[in-house]
Design a protein around this motif. Structure first.
Motif, mmCIF file in Angstrom:
data_model
loop_
_atom_site.group_PDB
_atom_site.id
_atom_site.type_symbol
_atom_site.label_atom_id
_atom_site.label_comp_id
_atom_site.label_asym_id
_atom_site.label_seq_id
_atom_site.Cartn_x
_atom_site.Cartn_y
_atom_site.Cartn_z
ATOM 1 N N THR B 224 -55.265 38.320 -8.012
ATOM 2 C CA THR B 224 -56.594 38.049 -7.476
ATOM 3 C C THR B 224 -57.040 39.245 -6.635
ATOM 4 O O THR B 224 -56.248 39.804 -5.888
ATOM 5 C CB THR B 224 -56.563 36.785 -6.595
ATOM 6 O OG1 THR B 224 -55.891 35.765 -7.306
ATOM 7 C CG2 THR B 224 -57.951 36.328 -6.237
ATOM 8 N N PHE B 225 -58.288 39.657 -6.796
ATOM 9 C CA PHE B 225 -58.815 40.788 -6.040
ATOM 10 C C PHE B 225 -60.126 40.393 -5.380
ATOM 11 O O PHE B 225 -60.876 39.595 -5.915
ATOM 12 C CB PHE B 225 -59.077 41.988 -6.977
ATOM 13 C CG PHE B 225 -57.816 42.528 -7.601
ATOM 14 C CD1 PHE B 225 -57.157 43.612 -7.010
ATOM 15 C CD2 PHE B 225 -57.283 41.958 -8.753
ATOM 16 C CE1 PHE B 225 -55.998 44.108 -7.576
ATOM 17 C CE2 PHE B 225 -56.131 42.457 -9.305
ATOM 18 C CZ PHE B 225 -55.466 43.532 -8.729
ATOM 19 N N THR B 226 -60.339 40.992 -4.226
ATOM 20 C CA THR B 226 -61.613 40.782 -3.557
ATOM 21 C C THR B 226 -62.366 42.116 -3.573
ATOM 22 O O THR B 226 -61.806 43.147 -3.201
ATOM 23 C CB THR B 226 -61.402 40.324 -2.109
ATOM 24 O OG1 THR B 226 -60.577 39.166 -2.132
ATOM 25 C CG2 THR B 226 -62.724 39.985 -1.439
ATOM 26 N N ASP B 228 -65.722 44.200 -2.323
ATOM 27 C CA ASP B 228 -66.928 44.296 -1.494
ATOM 28 C C ASP B 228 -67.914 45.211 -2.236
ATOM 29 O O ASP B 228 -67.532 46.292 -2.684
ATOM 30 C CB ASP B 228 -66.609 44.923 -0.134
ATOM 31 C CG ASP B 228 -65.712 44.033 0.703
ATOM 32 O OD1 ASP B 228 -65.261 42.976 0.178
ATOM 33 O OD2 ASP B 228 -65.433 44.400 1.867
ATOM 34 N N GLU B 249 -64.815 33.185 -6.612
ATOM 35 C CA GLU B 249 -65.764 32.930 -5.541
ATOM 36 C C GLU B 249 -66.750 34.085 -5.513
ATOM 37 O O GLU B 249 -66.351 35.247 -5.630
ATOM 38 C CB GLU B 249 -64.981 32.872 -4.211
ATOM 39 C CG GLU B 249 -65.699 32.168 -3.079
ATOM 40 C CD GLU B 249 -64.908 32.279 -1.774
ATOM 41 O OE1 GLU B 249 -63.668 32.455 -1.853
ATOM 42 O OE2 GLU B 249 -65.540 32.226 -0.713
ATOM 43 N N ASN B 250 -68.033 33.824 -5.391
ATOM 44 C CA ASN B 250 -69.010 34.897 -5.326
ATOM 45 C C ASN B 250 -69.931 34.658 -4.152
ATOM 46 O O ASN B 250 -70.493 33.579 -3.997
ATOM 47 C CB ASN B 250 -69.821 34.948 -6.639
ATOM 48 C CG ASN B 250 -70.715 36.197 -6.686
ATOM 49 O OD1 ASN B 250 -70.574 37.096 -5.846
ATOM 50 N ND2 ASN B 250 -71.620 36.230 -7.649
ATOM 51 N N LYS B 257 -69.585 39.926 -1.545
ATOM 52 C CA LYS B 257 -68.155 39.913 -1.858
ATOM 53 C C LYS B 257 -67.980 39.082 -3.103
ATOM 54 O O LYS B 257 -68.664 38.068 -3.278
ATOM 55 C CB LYS B 257 -67.396 39.177 -0.750
ATOM 56 C CG LYS B 257 -66.774 40.039 0.324
ATOM 57 C CD LYS B 257 -65.935 39.139 1.218
ATOM 58 C CE LYS B 257 -66.009 39.555 2.645
ATOM 59 N NZ LYS B 257 -65.286 40.570 3.200
ATOM 60 N N LYS B 259 -64.676 37.417 -5.428
ATOM 61 C CA LYS B 259 -63.233 37.278 -5.598
ATOM 62 C C LYS B 259 -62.989 36.932 -7.059
ATOM 63 O O LYS B 259 -63.545 35.951 -7.565
ATOM 64 C CB LYS B 259 -62.748 36.140 -4.696
ATOM 65 C CG LYS B 259 -61.253 36.141 -4.443
ATOM 66 C CD LYS B 259 -60.931 35.089 -3.364
ATOM 67 C CE LYS B 259 -59.473 35.066 -3.025
ATOM 68 N NZ LYS B 259 -59.176 34.006 -2.040
ATOM 69 N N LYS B 261 -60.169 36.644 -10.468
ATOM 70 C CA LYS B 261 -58.774 36.503 -10.894
ATOM 71 C C LYS B 261 -58.668 37.087 -12.290
ATOM 72 O O LYS B 261 -59.348 36.637 -13.217
ATOM 73 C CB LYS B 261 -58.404 35.027 -10.895
ATOM 74 C CG LYS B 261 -56.941 34.760 -11.185
ATOM 75 C CD LYS B 261 -56.647 33.279 -10.968
ATOM 76 C CE LYS B 261 -55.299 32.799 -11.422
ATOM 77 N NZ LYS B 261 -54.214 33.654 -11.669
ATOM 78 N N GLU B 286 -56.361 43.846 -3.269
ATOM 79 C CA GLU B 286 -55.632 42.791 -3.945
ATOM 80 C C GLU B 286 -55.326 41.705 -2.914
ATOM 81 O O GLU B 286 -54.855 41.988 -1.816
ATOM 82 C CB GLU B 286 -54.326 43.326 -4.534
ATOM 83 C CG GLU B 286 -53.628 42.275 -5.374
ATOM 84 C CD GLU B 286 -52.403 42.797 -6.095
ATOM 85 O OE1 GLU B 286 -51.976 43.929 -5.810
ATOM 86 O OE2 GLU B 286 -51.878 42.056 -6.938
ATOM 87 N N THR B 287 -55.610 40.479 -3.253
ATOM 88 C CA THR B 287 -55.325 39.389 -2.327
ATOM 89 C C THR B 287 -53.880 38.939 -2.538
ATOM 90 O O THR B 287 -53.562 38.276 -3.512
ATOM 91 C CB THR B 287 -56.258 38.194 -2.568
ATOM 92 O OG1 THR B 287 -57.517 38.689 -3.007
ATOM 93 C CG2 THR B 287 -56.398 37.342 -1.351
#
Lengths: 439, 312
Positions: B224-226, B228, B249-250, B257, B259, B261, B286-287
């Motif tokens: 999973t990556f976030t 910005d 998640e958007n 941001k 997120k 997967k 990377e989360t």
């Protein structure tokens, strides 16, 4: 092995270097011997110095001329009336201790007199006057019975007992029961308090290490058994050091006290009688001889050796128990519930020693108690001044030390678990559980 | 360094360690983690030979653990203290001697450490005259004074203010760089990622997780990556690349941001290539779950499994 020596060294030095140790070690004999010497010194001095004038009004008539002046008493017969004499009494105070003795007409029948003093009546002066008066009554009575009073006085009824103990070999040995009993008492008291005093110190040391939380740091370097034994041996050596210093200091002080203050016979007399009111001269004449020979008949090297052996054995045995108790509790107050049952055998023997054991040192009870390891440190030491066969002493000592090894093993198993237990209410049941944990 | 094999330790009705096996590699900082009462201290005491296991064995450099190893281990217990009435210098010499140093060596090394940590003036002081933090410092020096190959620290930072904690942490790292193996036992996760190379997680007397921190985190990584970003000219990006990733998640707007997967097999490079025409990428992270999250996740899920069916 090297580590246990380090522990012994720390336990020993940290205590010996304390101010309180030095204070107790040096103050105690000074107080003890000093106090004792002072009592003897003053009681003798007061007897020698005490001088009193006694003015005598003799209504009876034949008494006054029989009173004898000596270094303590000066009798002055007076013809003044009682009232006048009483009025004059306080005025004579500056001439020394002045008293007034009034002898009534019926003195021989009633045996009553009046003795008046300016200020507080002095017991020893009264005693001396009373002694003379009772002699006068006796003489008077003998005379009226037609007996020669002088020949009666020449009869000396003091009995000197030379008690001897007949050994199995047929040999005779001087048996000095009185002296033996005295020594037994003293040794018994010393051993009881010493075992307690130093045993409790071991317990305190363990509790201190536990509450300050240093314990785990230490036992990550040494085995719990080494720490426990190091502590026990170190504190035991403090005890022996203290004893030796006390013996040396006391002997030294006693020698000084006896040579400078009083002559030897008086001390001897004082030691046997221990009552300052007694007439010192009389006592030393009748018992001084016995006392010296009695002292010579006591085998001091044997007693001191046995004392050290049984003190060490008793101390080791009980301090191992104290160490186990200390490890199981978090505070000294909590420890009380365990120290009581543990020390009960010692306490009972101590109590018994004053009556049963010294009365019959070779009786069944005394013999048994002197073999049971928990009671033998006191029971055997009480018996030894009376003479105990060597094989009994050796057997008892062997049993004592063997029991110590066993008890130390048991205590160590409780100790190694207990020292790491915090906030857990300890009980004997709990300790048995700990004992069974794998080391 | 240490090979812990199938250790079992039983206390009456309570099993403190249940078949625990851990390998602690030489020269590493090893985190021994677990909640209170998990069995960490029991294990450490067995390593220090304070207690013995009921079964199992421990090898120290390949040899079964024995008395000779005691002087090669330095142990800072969680329950620690010093003799209150003893002078610091004297006390340090005593503790060092118990670890096998000669008096001469002990003195020299204590002086070295006291100078290093600015404690020279403490020599004649008694422990009771020192603050709690100062006592901890003394205790730390006592632990490492004999230059041990294996240093076991049980909650070493408790009782330290942040400044001194930093100093001690640097000392620990320096000792590790010089070759000492360190076992760091704690239930506080913050410092673990920073310090530890390897960890083992103990819960309810059992080891539930162990290995290098890097590997464990990889195991828990979810791809999973976030990201910005800022959108081009107020145009909302579409993000429609169903064969590369899905959107977790958007959050559009000022600090936009997203997120995502990644699907198995999708590479981050391709994702970036696909996204570059749509947005200004400012940062991509990377989360990864923190050790803290892994710890909580492991402990709570195990607790749930073991405690829910029965009531003791």
């Amino acid at each position: 092995m090297n580590k246990i020596l380090l522990i012994i060294q720390r336990e020993y030095l940290s205590r010996v270097k304390k101010k309180s140790f030095l204070l107790i070690t040096f103050i105690f004999p000074i107080l003890f011997i000093g106090g004792y010497a002072a009592v003897i010194y003053f009681s003798i001095k007061s007897k020698e110095d005490k001088h009193a004038f006694v003015r005598v009004i003799d209504e009876q008539g034949s008494v006054a001329n029989q009173l004898e002046n000596n270094k303590n008493l000066t009798f002055v017969t007076t013809n003044e009336s009682l009232q006048q004499e009483i009025a004059a009494l306080p005025k004579n105070e500056d001439k020394g201790n002045t008293n007034l003795l009034y002898i009534p007409k019926d003195f021989y029948e009633s045996r009553k007199i009046e003795f008046l003093s300016a200020g507080k009546p002095n017991i020893s002066i009264q005693g001396k006057v009373s002694d003379q008066l009772s002699d006068i009554i006796k003489t008077n009575a003998y005379k009226s019975m037609g007996i020669n009073a002088d020949s009666i006085k020449s009869v000396n009824s003091d009995v000197i007992i030379a008690s001897k103990e007949v050994l199995a070999t047929g040999e005779e040995k001087d048996g000095q029961t009185g002296i033996a009993m005295g020594i037994a008492f003293v040794l018994c008291i010393i051993i009881y308090f010493a075992v307690f005093l130093y045993g409790v110190q071991v317990m305190r040391g363990v509790i201190e290490e536990k509450t300050s939380r240093i314990i785990e740091v230490i036992i990550s370097s040494v085995k719990p058994f080494q720490l426990m034994m190091g502590k026990i041996v170190g504190i035991g050596m403090v005890g022996i050091t203290q004893f030796l210093l006390w013996i040396i200091l006391s002997t030294g002080l006693l020698t000084v006290a006896t040579t400078f203050l009083i002559n030897k016979e008086d001390v001897a007399a004082q030691m046997t009688q221990n009552s300052p009111i007694q007439d010192v001269e009389k006592v030393s004449q009748s018992s001084g001889f016995d006392f010296n020979t009695a002292l010579e008949s006591i085998n001091f090297p044997e007693i001191i050796t046995c004392f050290l052996i049984f003190f060490i054995g008793g101390y080791l045995l009980y301090s191992a128990l104290f160490a186990a108790v200390g490890s199981a509790v978090d505070s000294e107050t909590e420890a009380n519930q365990f120290t009581m049952p543990i020390t009960l055998p010692l306490l009972i023997t101590y109590a018994l020693s004053f009556a049963v054991l010294t009365d019959d040192p070779n009786g069944t009870l005394a013999t048994w108690l002197s073999f049971i390891p928990f009671t033998s440190p006191i029971a055997m030491i009480v018996r030894i001044p009376f003479g105990v066969p060597l094989w009994e002493i050796i057997t008892s000592a062997v049993i004592l030390f063997a029991t110590f090894i066993f008890v130390a093993w048991v205590a160590a198993r409780i100790y190694r678990v207990g020292i790491l237990m915090y906030g857990k209410k300890a009980s004997f049941k709990e300790m048995i559980k700990w004992f069974n944990y794998k080391a | 360094m240490l090979d812990i094999r199938h250790i079992v330790k039983q206390y009456a009705s309570h099993r403190a360690l249940d078949d625990v096996s851990i390998f602690i590699p030489s020269g590493k900082i090893f985190g021994l983690l677990g909640p209170n009462g998990a069995g960490k201290t029991s294990l450490i005491r067995i390593i220090n030979q304070i207690t013995a296991p009921d079964s199992g064995e421990i090898l120290f450099d390949g040899q079964p653990l024995n008395q000779d190893h005691i002087n090669r281990i330095g142990y800072l217990p969680e329950e620690r203290g010093l003799y209150k009435k003893m002078q610091i210098g004297e006390q340090m010499i005593y503790l060092a001697q118990l670890k096998g140093l000669s008096k001469q060596d002990a003195k020299q090394r204590i002086k070295f450490w006291f100078e290093k940590l600015q404690m020279e003036t403490w020599w004649d002081k008694k422990v009771e005259d020192l603050s709690k933090g100062m006592q901890q410092k003394v205790q730390f020096v006592a632990t490492v004074i004999h230059d041990p190959e294996l240093i076991i620290l049980d909650e070493p930072f408790s009782g330290f203010d942040p400044v001194n904690a930093e100093i001690i942490q640097n000392e620990i790292l320096e000792l590790n760089q010089k070759g000492a193996t360190i076992i760091y036992s704690t239930h506080r996760m913050e410092s673990v990622e920073e310090l530890c190379d390897n960890i083992a997680l103990i819960n309810k007397s059992k080891k539930i997780l162990d290995g290098p921190v890097k590997d464990i985190k990889k195991q828990y990584q979810t791809n999973t990556f976030t990201i910005d970003y800022t959108a081009f000219d107020g145009q909302e990006p579409a993000f429609n690349f169903p064969d590369l990733f899905e959107i977790v998640e958007n959050k559009p707007g000022e600090d936009a941001k997203v997120k995502i997967k990644l699907h198995d097999g999708a590479s981050l490079n391709n994702v970036l290539l696909a996204l570059i025409p749509q947005i200004h990428i400012q940062q991509i992270i990377e989360t990864i779950p923190s050790m803290h999250d892994i710890f909580i996740h492991q402990v709570t899920s195990i607790n749930y499994l073991t405690t829910s069916p029965s009531y003791e």
